[in-house]
Motif scaffolding. Structure first.
Motif, PDB file in Angstrom:
ATOM      1  N   ASP A  90      44.552  36.714  37.548  1.00  0.00           N
ATOM      2  CA  ASP A  90      44.187  37.632  36.467  1.00  0.00           C
ATOM      3  C   ASP A  90      42.724  37.442  36.064  1.00  0.00           C
ATOM      4  OD1 ASP A  90      46.735  38.689  36.421  1.00  0.00           O
ATOM      5  OD2 ASP A  90      47.429  37.319  34.850  1.00  0.00           O
ATOM      6  N   ILE A  91      42.264  36.194  36.069  1.00  0.00           N
ATOM      7  CA  ILE A  91      40.856  35.938  35.751  1.00  0.00           C
ATOM      8  C   ILE A  91      39.966  36.542  36.832  1.00  0.00           C
ATOM      9  CG2 ILE A  91      39.098  34.146  35.522  1.00  0.00           C
ATOM     10  CD1 ILE A  91      41.202  32.360  34.243  1.00  0.00           C
ATOM     11  N   VAL A  92      40.346  36.368  38.086  1.00  0.00           N
ATOM     12  CA  VAL A  92      39.566  36.941  39.184  1.00  0.00           C
ATOM     13  C   VAL A  92      39.501  38.454  39.050  1.00  0.00           C
ATOM     14  CG1 VAL A  92      39.513  37.316  41.678  1.00  0.00           C
ATOM     15  CG2 VAL A  92      39.997  35.036  40.770  1.00  0.00           C
ATOM     16  N   ASP A  93      40.616  39.077  38.731  1.00  0.00           N
ATOM     17  CA  ASP A  93      40.634  40.531  38.552  1.00  0.00           C
ATOM     18  C   ASP A  93      39.714  40.949  37.400  1.00  0.00           C
ATOM     19  OD1 ASP A  93      42.385  40.871  40.630  1.00  0.00           O
ATOM     20  OD2 ASP A  93      44.171  41.048  39.361  1.00  0.00           O
ATOM     21  N   GLU A  94      39.721  40.172  36.330  1.00  0.00           N
ATOM     22  CA  GLU A  94      38.867  40.481  35.181  1.00  0.00           C
ATOM     23  C   GLU A  94      37.397  40.389  35.571  1.00  0.00           C
ATOM     24  OE1 GLU A  94      37.960  38.700  30.685  1.00  0.00           O
ATOM     25  OE2 GLU A  94      39.782  38.106  31.764  1.00  0.00           O
ATOM     26  N   TRP A  95      37.017  39.323  36.259  1.00  0.00           N
ATOM     27  CA  TRP A  95      35.627  39.176  36.698  1.00  0.00           C
ATOM     28  C   TRP A  95      35.229  40.290  37.665  1.00  0.00           C
ATOM     29  CZ3 TRP A  95      35.996  33.216  37.831  1.00  0.00           C
ATOM     30  CH2 TRP A  95      35.898  32.510  36.626  1.00  0.00           C
ATOM     31  N   ASN A  96      36.135  40.642  38.562  1.00  0.00           N
ATOM     32  CA  ASN A  96      35.852  41.741  39.496  1.00  0.00           C
ATOM     33  C   ASN A  96      35.599  43.042  38.744  1.00  0.00           C
ATOM     34  OD1 ASN A  96      35.825  40.815  42.171  1.00  0.00           O
ATOM     35  ND2 ASN A  96      38.046  40.651  42.223  1.00  0.00           N
ATOM     36  N   ARG A  97      36.433  43.328  37.764  1.00  0.00           N
ATOM     37  CA  ARG A  97      36.296  44.575  37.001  1.00  0.00           C
ATOM     38  C   ARG A  97      34.981  44.593  36.225  1.00  0.00           C
ATOM     39  NH1 ARG A  97      37.508  45.043  31.923  1.00  0.00           N
ATOM     40  NH2 ARG A  97      38.900  43.231  31.951  1.00  0.00           N
ATOM     41  N   LEU A  98      34.686  43.504  35.538  1.00  0.00           N
ATOM     42  CA  LEU A  98      33.456  43.438  34.754  1.00  0.00           C
ATOM     43  C   LEU A  98      32.227  43.478  35.656  1.00  0.00           C
ATOM     44  CD1 LEU A  98      34.520  40.658  32.199  1.00  0.00           C
ATOM     45  CD2 LEU A  98      34.170  43.073  31.683  1.00  0.00           C
ATOM     46  N   GLY A  99      32.273  42.702  36.746  1.00  0.00           N
ATOM     47  CA  GLY A  99      31.135  42.650  37.658  1.00  0.00           C
ATOM     48  C   GLY A  99      30.884  43.977  38.342  1.00  0.00           C
ATOM     49  N   ALA A 100      31.939  44.621  38.797  1.00  0.00           N
ATOM     50  CA  ALA A 100      31.779  45.901  39.497  1.00  0.00           C
ATOM     51  C   ALA A 100      31.173  46.954  38.581  1.00  0.00           C
ATOM     52  CB  ALA A 100      33.130  46.373  40.034  1.00  0.00           C
ATOM     53  N   ALA A 101      31.566  46.956  37.321  1.00  0.00           N
ATOM     54  CA  ALA A 101      31.023  47.932  36.377  1.00  0.00           C
ATOM     55  C   ALA A 101      29.520  47.750  36.200  1.00  0.00           C
ATOM     56  CB  ALA A 101      31.740  47.804  35.032  1.00  0.00           C
ATOM     57  N   LEU A 102      29.050  46.512  36.204  1.00  0.00           N
ATOM     58  CA  LEU A 102      27.622  46.239  36.041  1.00  0.00           C
ATOM     59  C   LEU A 102      26.859  46.469  37.344  1.00  0.00           C
ATOM     60  CD1 LEU A 102      27.823  42.972  33.892  1.00  0.00           C
ATOM     61  CD2 LEU A 102      27.266  45.271  33.103  1.00  0.00           C
ATOM     62  N   TYR A 103      27.464  46.114  38.466  1.00  0.00           N
ATOM     63  CA  TYR A 103      26.789  46.235  39.759  1.00  0.00           C
ATOM     64  C   TYR A 103      26.646  47.677  40.218  1.00  0.00           C
ATOM     65  CZ  TYR A 103      26.347  41.356  41.197  1.00  0.00           C
ATOM     66  OH  TYR A 103      25.956  40.049  41.321  1.00  0.00           O
ATOM     67  N   GLU A 104      27.535  48.541  39.768  1.00  0.00           N
ATOM     68  CA  GLU A 104      27.584  49.903  40.304  1.00  0.00           C
ATOM     69  C   GLU A 104      26.219  50.579  40.287  1.00  0.00           C
ATOM     70  OE1 GLU A 104      30.001  54.112  39.730  1.00  0.00           O
ATOM     71  OE2 GLU A 104      30.321  52.468  38.310  1.00  0.00           O
ATOM     72  N   THR A 105      25.520  50.517  39.183  1.00  0.00           N
ATOM     73  CA  THR A 105      24.244  51.231  39.083  1.00  0.00           C
ATOM     74  C   THR A 105      23.045  50.328  38.812  1.00  0.00           C
ATOM     75  OG1 THR A 105      24.591  51.637  36.707  1.00  0.00           O
ATOM     76  CG2 THR A 105      25.369  53.323  38.261  1.00  0.00           C
ATOM     77  N   ARG A 106      23.274  49.059  38.477  1.00  0.00           N
ATOM     78  CA  ARG A 106      22.169  48.221  38.005  1.00  0.00           C
ATOM     79  C   ARG A 106      21.605  47.269  39.057  1.00  0.00           C
ATOM     80  NH1 ARG A 106      24.120  45.871  32.275  1.00  0.00           N
ATOM     81  NH2 ARG A 106      22.143  44.709  32.510  1.00  0.00           N
ATOM     82  N   VAL A 107      22.180  47.229  40.226  1.00  0.00           N
ATOM     83  CA  VAL A 107      21.723  46.273  41.237  1.00  0.00           C
ATOM     84  C   VAL A 107      20.941  46.974  42.339  1.00  0.00           C
ATOM     85  CG1 VAL A 107      22.427  44.599  42.982  1.00  0.00           C
ATOM     86  CG2 VAL A 107      23.598  44.656  40.789  1.00  0.00           C
TER      87      VAL A 107
END
Length: 239
Positions: A90-107
Motif C-alpha cells: 500500500d505504501i508503494v502504491d501511494e508513492w507511485n501515485r504521488l510520484g507519477a502525478a508530479l513526474y507527468e509534466t514536471r520532469v
C-alpha cells in the motif's frame, strides 16, 4: 550516507584514466533521478506528504535513505522504523501515485543529457538505465521517453537489494551482455558509486542540484566527476 566510507581501501584500484569522449568504456549504465533529471525536490514533496499524513515530522536523513533503498525496501524500512500499520504494497502504491502525478509534466532531462546519450549509442556503446524508480512513475512522464534512449531499463523492483549493493548494476551489465570491467556507471549518490566500483565497474559521479549531495566524497570515490552533461554533449558533437 554522507561521510567517506570506512572500507574505502577495499575498492578496486583505479585503472587507466577514464575518457568520457571519445568513450574508453564498452557499455554505459546510467541512473535517472538526480543524474539525468533534477527530481530531488519532487521526491521531497512526496516524502513530506507521506510523513505529514501519518503525523511524523519530516526527516531529511530518512528521505536520503529512501532514495537509495527504492520503493519496496524503502516501504519496509518505514514500516519497521516508524512502527506503521500500513502494508508495504500500500505504501508503494501511494508513492507511485504521488510520484507519477508530479513526474507527468514536471520532469525533463538535464541540458545536454539526451545529446550525450545519443552520441554514445551512435558510437556503438550500449546503454542501460539503472534506477530505483518505478516503471509506473517513469511511464507517466510526458517529456521523457526512457525506452527510446536506452537499450535496457532496470528498475529497483527487479533486483533484490538497493544501490548500497551492486545488484542493479550487475543486472544491467548482464542484460547488455557486457562484462563489469567494460562498464561505466553514471551516478549522483555515493552508495551507488561505491557499489559500482566494488563490482569492478568504472564510476562517473555526476553533480546535481540536491544540496545533500556529498560532492567531496563523490569526487574522492569516483573514477571521474562531471558537473553536468552540457560539456560532454558539446565534446561529442565536435567529433
Amino acid at each position: 550516507m554522507t561521510g567517506a566510507p570506512r572500507d574505502g581501501a577495499r575498492l578496486p584500484p583505479a585503472a587507466a584514466p577514464l575518457r568520457l569522449w571519445p568513450p574508453s568504456f564498452g557499455a554505459a549504465i546510467v541512473d535517472f533521478d538526480g543524474t539525468l533529471a533534477e527530481t530531488w525536490h519532487l521526491w521531497r514533496e512526496v516524502d513530506e506528504v507521506f510523513f505529514s499524513s501519518r503525523g511524523i515530522p519530516f526527516d531529511e536523513d530518512a528521505s536520503a535513505t529512501l532514495a537509495t533503498l527504492g520503493f519496496a525496501a524503502g516501504a519496509q524500512w518505514c514500516v519497521e522504523r516508524y512502527h506503521l500499520r500500513d502494508e508495504v504494497a500500500d505504501i508503494v502504491d501511494e508513492w507511485n501515485r504521488l510520484g507519477a502525478a508530479l513526474y507527468e509534466t514536471r520532469v525533463r532531462l538535464r541540458p545536454g543529457a539526451e545529446g550525450y546519450l545519443r552520441s554514445l549509442r551512435s558510437a556503438g556503446v550500449p546503454l542501460a538505465l539503472a534506477t530505483t524508480n518505478d516503471p509506473h512513475v517513469l511511464g507517466a512522464m510526458r517529456h521523457v521517453d526512457v525506452r527510446s534512449l536506452f537499450d535496457e531499463v532496470v528498475c529497483g523492483r527487479e533486483v533484490a537489494r538497493g544501490k548500497d549493493h551492486p545488484d542493479i548494476y550487475l543486472e544491467a551489465a548482464r542484460r547488455l551482455g557486457a562484462e563489469p570491467a567494460a562498464c561505466a556507471v553514471f551516478e549522483d549518490i555515493l552508495p551507488g558509486v561505491l557499489s559500482a566500483r566494488r563490482a569492478g565497474m568504472r564510476a562517473v559521479a555526476v553533480g546535481c542540484d540536491d544540496p545533500r549531495q556529498p560532492r567531496t566524497e563523490l569526487q574522492r570515490a569516483a573514477d571521474a566527476w562531471v558537473d553536468g552533461w552540457e560539456g560532454l554533449a558539446e565534446a561529442s558533437r565536435a567529433r
